[in-house]
Design a protein around this motif. Structure first.
Motif, short mmCIF file in Angstrom:
data_model
loop_
_atom_site.label_atom_id
_atom_site.label_comp_id
_atom_site.label_asym_id
_atom_site.label_seq_id
_atom_site.Cartn_x
_atom_site.Cartn_y
_atom_site.Cartn_z
N LYS A 136 -4.50 1.71 -5.44
CA LYS A 136 -5.12 1.33 -4.16
C LYS A 136 -4.26 0.28 -3.47
O LYS A 136 -3.36 -0.31 -4.06
CB LYS A 136 -6.54 0.82 -4.40
N ASP A 177 -4.84 -3.14 -0.76
CA ASP A 177 -5.73 -4.05 -0.03
C ASP A 177 -5.17 -4.24 1.38
O ASP A 177 -3.99 -4.56 1.55
CB ASP A 177 -5.82 -5.40 -0.74
N LEU A 212 -10.06 -1.38 1.40
CA LEU A 212 -9.41 -0.80 0.24
C LEU A 212 -9.02 0.63 0.58
O LEU A 212 -9.86 1.42 1.03
CB LEU A 212 -10.34 -0.80 -0.98
#
Length: 405
Positions: free
Chosen positions: A246, A248, A332
């Motif tokens: 992922k 941020d 996210l």
């Protein structure tokens, strides 16, 4: 003398006229919070960046004892690095309507009154960010350049944030909420719903910012320990699935001349856990294997469609919060999926860096924030006189007669 308007040679022309026109800004920072030191950084930055040609900055340091204190020393970061804290250099102060009353250290003699024109909230976490400072503004009818009580409350509690976002049709990760009371009462049984989500999981305090208390739970064996450690930071915690690969992403919004301005999204962090140390202590992210990874290499570029979605979500969130000031929305991204992780009502450094290429440009950004409460048509809310008390007396079964409560 406390908080002198800058000298003529420092500020340029027409000093005498500006002395009359300058607005006084109460800058709140510090607080009874684990994020106090981050708040000090934001507060001192704001105090130094506020344009002295337009405003006189008045520091209001919220000490760990809950009291308000002020001093010329609050403009300097070195003051807050001193141990023990030099409280004797500060003056106790309290609010009375739209005035800040400053007292001499001995015998609580009133030293000075400062009429406050506008408040700026730089408190992270605790009673500063959860609506406490905003409540002072609303109670004393002092304009605020920061989010409202309602907006702060929604943003501070991560469960409330998810409920708000879900109602607005904005995607969030699935989650389980657990309170301390339920955990104490039910013990291991209280974790039954958590285990159903599978592992790995993220656990985080519901009302703590700056990624304090966040942890990854790799398996069932580590669940109890991580749960109890998260409860050290609050009475309610959240569990979410841990996303692999992922990114941020941060995006911010504020209002200028009545219009919502949205920053360009910034990929703040790559694969791993974006914890307190990674944010502020210059540590590299922890990857799935536990090793550190190159932060810049982990970032995933955003395409135009993703940038558009992020900015649209940020604008919609700001509009639905019906507030002023600046907010930062933390996203996210995992594969093609995009989720809102949390909303920060008092972001670090007031998120000026998402709008400004240079530090000095932050001065104009702060001026925009501080002027917005005075822009547009304003009207007082009608508070009617109901006359109820005239026909009510004490007594009777309900405590009063002449009315049904």
């Amino acid at each position: 003398m406390l908080f002198e308007i800058p000298k003529k040679h420092e500020s340029g022309k027409n000093f005498s006229r500006r002395c009359v026109m300058v607005k006084k800004v109460a800058v709140f920072f510090g607080g009874k919070s684990a994020e106090r030191e981050i708040s000090v950084l934001t507060g001192v930055l704001a105090l130094r960046l506020i344009d002295p040609a337009k405003y006189a900055a008045v520091p209001v340091y919220v000490h760990s004892d809950g009291g308000f204190y002020t001093s010329d020393e609050a403009f300097y970061l070195e003051t807050f690095k001193t141990h023990p804290f030099p409280l004797k250099k500060f003056r106790r102060c309290v609010f009375e309507n739209d005035e800040l009353l400053i007292f001499a250290p001995k015998k609580d003699r009133l030293l000075k009154r400062e009429k406050i024109d506008v408040m700026l909230n730089c408190c992270h976490g605790g009673a500063g960010e959860n609506g406490g400072v905003a409540a002072l503004s609303e109670l004393f009818s002092v304009p605020s350049a920061s989010p409202s009580v309602a907006a702060c409350s929604v943003c501070m509690d991560k469960e409330w944030t998810k409920l708000f976002l879900s109602a607005a049709g904005i995607p969030v990760l699935d989650y389980v909420v657990l309170t301390r009371e339920e955990y104490v009462r039910r013990g291991a049984l209280a974790l039954k719903d958590v285990k159903k989500k599978g592992f790995p999981l993220i656990v985080k305090p519901a009302s703590s910012g700056s990624s304090i208390g966040i942890a990854v739970i790799e398996n069932e064996e580590g669940l109890k320990k991580a749960t109890e450690e998260a409860f050290l930071y609050g009475d309610k915690i959240l569990f979410e699935p841990y996303l692999e690969n992922k990114t941020d992403i941060n995006c911010a919004a504020y209002r200028r001349n009545g219009k919502i301005c949205v920053s360009e999204p910034e990929a703040a962090f790559g694969d791993g856990v974006y914890g307190f140390k990674e944010k502020y202590m210059k540590e590299k992210p922890r990857s799935d294997s536990g090793d550190t990874a190159d932060k810049s290499a982990a970032r995933t570029p955003l395409d135009e469609e993703e940038i558009g979605r992020i900015k649209a979500y940020t604008s919609a969130i700001y509009r639905r919060l019906e507030t002023l000031g600046v907010i930062r929305v933390d996203f996210l991204k995992s594969g093609e999926n995009l989720y809102v992780g949390e909303i920060n009502a008092v972001p670090g450094s007031l998120a000026y860096y998402l709008f400004c290429e240079r530090l000095i440009d932050g001065r104009r950004f702060l001026s925009d924030l501080l002027e917005e409460p005075f822009s547009g048509a304003k009207r007082d809310v009608c508070i009617p006189e109901t006359g109820v008390l005239e026909s009510v007396a004490t007594g009777g079964k309900r405590g009063f007669t002449g009315i049904r409560l």
